[in-house]
Enzyme design. Structure first.
Site, PDB file in Angstrom:
ATOM      1  N   HIS A 120       0.823  -1.210   0.000  1.00 47.63           N
ATOM      2  CA  HIS A 120       0.000   0.000   0.000  1.00 47.63           C
ATOM      3  C   HIS A 120       0.855   1.258   0.000  1.00 47.63           C
ATOM      4  CE1 HIS A 120       0.341   0.654   4.436  1.00 47.63           C
ATOM      5  NE2 HIS A 120       0.301  -0.659   4.516  1.00 47.63           N
ATOM      6  N   ASP A 122      -0.100   4.321   1.192  1.00 42.37           N
ATOM      7  CA  ASP A 122      -0.303   5.293   2.265  1.00 42.37           C
ATOM      8  C   ASP A 122       0.443   4.904   3.534  1.00 42.37           C
ATOM      9  OD1 ASP A 122      -2.157   3.105   2.382  1.00 42.37           O
ATOM     10  OD2 ASP A 122      -3.289   4.173   3.916  1.00 42.37           O
ATOM     11  N   ASP A 155       6.299   0.006   6.767  1.00 42.70           N
ATOM     12  CA  ASP A 155       4.858  -0.127   6.532  1.00 42.70           C
ATOM     13  C   ASP A 155       4.406   1.017   5.644  1.00 42.70           C
ATOM     14  OD1 ASP A 155       2.186  -0.727   6.646  1.00 42.70           O
ATOM     15  OD2 ASP A 155       1.916  -0.138   8.727  1.00 42.70           O
ATOM     16  N   GLU A 189      -4.996   1.845   2.880  1.00 38.19           N
ATOM     17  CA  GLU A 189      -4.961   0.636   3.716  1.00 38.19           C
ATOM     18  C   GLU A 189      -5.095   0.988   5.188  1.00 38.19           C
ATOM     19  OE1 GLU A 189      -3.351  -2.605   6.219  1.00 38.19           O
ATOM     20  OE2 GLU A 189      -2.573  -0.588   6.031  1.00 38.19           O
ATOM     21  N   GLU A 190      -4.453   2.085   5.576  1.00 36.05           N
ATOM     22  CA  GLU A 190      -4.448   2.454   6.999  1.00 36.05           C
ATOM     23  C   GLU A 190      -5.803   2.979   7.450  1.00 36.05           C
ATOM     24  OE1 GLU A 190      -2.140   1.474   8.699  1.00 36.05           O
ATOM     25  OE2 GLU A 190      -0.275   1.487   7.560  1.00 36.05           O
ATOM     26  N   ASP A 216       0.726 -10.380   0.688  1.00 37.04           N
ATOM     27  CA  ASP A 216       0.633  -9.018   1.220  1.00 37.04           C
ATOM     28  C   ASP A 216       1.584  -8.889   2.402  1.00 37.04           C
ATOM     29  OD1 ASP A 216      -0.249  -6.417   1.528  1.00 37.04           O
ATOM     30  OD2 ASP A 216      -2.224  -6.936   2.332  1.00 37.04           O
ATOM     31  N   HIS A 461       4.555   2.057  12.787  1.00 35.51           N
ATOM     32  CA  HIS A 461       3.493   2.964  13.242  1.00 35.51           C
ATOM     33  C   HIS A 461       3.976   3.853  14.397  1.00 35.51           C
ATOM     34  CE1 HIS A 461      -0.471   1.135  11.527  1.00 35.51           C
ATOM     35  NE2 HIS A 461       0.518   1.032  10.677  1.00 35.51           N
TER      36      HIS A 461
END
Ligand code: ZN
Length: 487
Positions: A120, A122, A155, A189-190, A216, A461
Site C-alpha cells: 500500500h 499510504d 509499513d 490501507e491504513e 501481502d 506505526h
C-alpha cells in the site's frame, strides 16, 4: 494393593509410550537445504536511494478521507514512473479511484493463474509532538547508524518499491514470466482500504477471478524471541483476525447527583464492561496456534517438543503460558478491548445516558453473530443496549500450508533466509489482503520478507520507523526469486 500399584505403573508406562510415540511421529514441515536465490543485478546503492525517495513523499492517509492530502499520491505515482521506466513501458497499468494502482505483467502461459503481490502507498501520520524524537526526520529518507529512517520504511513502502525494483531488474535481465504477475497498490490501507484494495480486487476479478497466490504485508522474519528459539522464524500469516466494535449503552433518569439512584447509568455500563473483561472468550489452540507449534516443533528442545506434540494433554499448559503476554493472548482467543467510555460532563449532574465502546478481534472460527450473542449473555442486563458499530467482520479464510503455492513461498523464503524456520500464524491486525481473499481463499498469505528484531518491529506505526539496507537488498532478492519460482 500390589495389583493397584502395578496397574498404576502400567498406565503410567502406557502414557509415557503414547507421549513419546506422538513426539517421534511428529512430521517435520521444514524444508531441507534449498539453493540460494540468485543475486539481483542492481547499480550500487540505487535501490536504497529509490526507496529513500519514496519515503520523502508524505502519502499520509487520514481516517476522515476528506482530510487526506491527495497531492503526495500524485507525486508518488509520478515518482514511480520516473524511477521504474521499464515497468511503465512493459506492464499494463490501470488505476482505480484515481490513486489505486494495478500493474499487470502478462505471462506467456494464460492457463496459469496469476500471482498477485500487494503493498500500500499510504502511511500513518506521525504523532504530533513526537517529530523531534526521530533520529532522522520522518519524511526525509535519511540514513543514520546503519538504518534508513522514515515513515513507511516498514509499513509499507519497502514492499511497494521493493516489488517494483525486483520487476524492473527482471525486465532489465530479459526475464519473461510464464505466469502472469499482478501488482496492486491501494492508497487507503491504513483507513479501511475501501477506495483502494476493495476497488482493486473488484477490477482484478473481472479478468482474473481465480489467483494462484496472493502475498501481502504481514509477518516477517523475526530474529529473536519466537518460542525461545535462537534461529530466526519466518512468520507467514495464513489468516487475519476479524473485527467488531460494539456500543453498550444505558439510559436512566438524569438529575442532581445529591440524590442518586442505587444504580446509575454510568454504574450499569461500567459493570457490564467489567463483566466482559472478567469473562474473556475461551482460549483455543485451533485458531492458529496449533499450526504454528507444529511447524516449530522439530527445532525446539526435546522437552518442549513433547509438549507441542501432545496438545491433547498439555493444551492447558500451552494456553496458560501464552496467555501471560498480550501478544500471546491475542493469538489464543477473540480479544475484548474496552476503548471508549462516555457519560456526563458535569461533576454534580447525573447523565441520562452512559456509553462504552468495546472492540473485539475475532479468532478464526468465532463469528460476529456468536460474539454478539455471547456478549449479551455475559452482560445479562436487559437494560443495556448492545449495538454494532459499523460493519463487523469474521476472520478471513484460513489459507492452506499443504498446497503448491505455500511450498513455493516456503522454498523462496529458505532460498533467501537459509537459517530461518518457516511457520504459519494468524495476523492479529488488519491488512489489505482480506479484500482479495475471495479470489484466492486457499493461498492468501501475509508476509514481509525482511529480517528484523523486536525493537525494530516496534517502530512500525511508531517513532523511528527504520530499515537496514542489507534487509532491503534481501527483500528485493526475495521478490525476484518468488516471481521466478512461481512463474
Ligand atoms: Zn501496512
Amino acid at each position: 494393593m500390589r495389583l493397584i500399584f502395578r496397574l498404576f505403573l502400567l498406565a503410567l508406562l502406557a502414557l509415557a509410550a503414547v507421549l513419546l510415540a506422538n513426539t517421534l511421529r511428529l512430521p517435520n514441515h521444514q524444508l531441507g537445504a534449498v539453493p540460494a536465490a540468485p543475486a539481483v543485478a542492481l547499480a550500487p546503492d540505487s535501490a536504497l536511494a529509490h526507496l529513500a525517495g519514496a519515503l520523502r513523499i508524505g502519502t499520509v492517509s487520514r481516517t476522515n478521507y476528506a482530510e487526506t492530502d491527495s497531492l503526495p499520491f500524485d507525486q508518488l505515482a509520478a515518482y514511480l514512473r520516473r524511477t521504474f521506466p521499464l515497468v511503465h513501458q512493459r506492464l499494463k497499468r490501470q488505476t482505480v479511484n484515481h490513486y489505486g494502482l494495478l500493474y499487470e505483467w502478462a505471462g506467456t502461459d494464460p492457463a496459469l493463474k496469476p500471482l498477485l503481490l500487494l503493498a500500500h502507498q499510504d502511511v500513518v501520520p506521525v504523532l504530533p509532538g513526537t517529530e523531534a524524537q526521530w533520529t532522522r526526520p520522518p519524511f526525509a529518507g535519511q540514513q543514520a547508524g546503519g538504518y534508513l529512517y522514515g515513515r513507511g520504511a516498514l509499513d509499507d513502502k519497502l514492499n511497494l518499491v521493493g516489488q517494483l525494483e525486483a520487476v524492473e531488474a527482471l525486465l532489465r535481465a530479459g526475464y519473461q514470466p510464464r505466469r502472469t504477475v499482478l501488482l496492486a497498490f491501494g492508497h487507503d490501507e491504513e483507513t479501511q482500504g475501501r477506495r483502494g484494495a476493495a476497488a482493486l480486487a473488484a477490477l482484478i476479478q473481472l479478468t482474473h477471478p481465480q489467483l494462484e497466490m496472493v502475498l501481502d504485508e504481514g509477518g516477517l522474519v523475526k530474529s529473536d524471541g519466537v518460542a525461545g528459539l535462537a534461529q530466526p522464524v519466518a512468520l507467514v500469516g495464513v489468516s487475519e483476525k476479524g473485527y467488531l466494535s460494539l456500543e453498550l449503552s444505558a439510559t436512566g433518569p438524569g438529575g442532581h447527583s445529591s440524590m442518586p439512584p442505587a444504580l446509575t447509568s454510568v454504574g450499569r455500563v461500567a459493570a457490564a464492561v467489567a463483566r466482559l473483561e472478567a469473562q474473556p472468550f475461551p482460549a483455543r489452540l485451533d485458531g492458529g496456534v496449533s499450526g504454528l507449534l507444529a511447524y516449530l516443533a522439530p527445532a525446539v528442545p526435546f522437552g518442549k517438543r513433547l509438549v507441542f506434540a501432545n496438545q491433547w494433554l498439555f493444551g492447558g499448559l500451552i494456553k496458560n503460558s501464552l496467555a501471560a503476554t498480550p501478544s500471546g493472548n491475542a493469538a489464543l482467543r477473540t480479544t475484548t478491548a474496552p476503548t471508549i467510555m462516555r457519560g456526563g460532563d458535569k461533576d454534580n449532574v447525573l447523565p441520562d445516558r452512559a456509553v462504552a465502546t468495546v472492540n473485539f478481534r475475532l479468532l478464526p472460527g468465532d463469528s460476529v453473530g456468536a460474539v454478539v450473542c455471547r456478549v449479551r449473555e455475559i452482560i445479562s442486563d436487559p437494560q443495556i443496549q448492545v449495538q454494532t458499530l459499523g460493519e463487523g467482520r469474521d476472520a478471513s479464510p484460513v489459507s492452506g500450508t499443504d498446497n503448491a503455492a505455500f511450498q513455493t513461498l516456503q522454498r523462496t523464503i529458505r532460498s533467501v533466509f537459509p537459517a530461518a524456520l518457516v511457520a504459519p500464524y494468524v495476523v492479529v491486525g488488519a491488512t489489505d489482503a482480506r479484500a482479495y481473499a475471495h479470489l484466492c481463499p486457499q493461498a492468501t498469505y501475509r508476509f514481509t520478507p525482511v529480517l528484523m528484531d523486536q525493537a525494530a518491529i516496534e517502530s512500525l506505526h511508531g517513532t523511528n520507523e527504520r530499515l537496514r539496507p542489507a534487509a532491503y537488498q534481501q527483500l528485493i532478492r526475495f521478490y525476484a526469486a518468488l516471481i521466478r519460482n512461481a512463474g
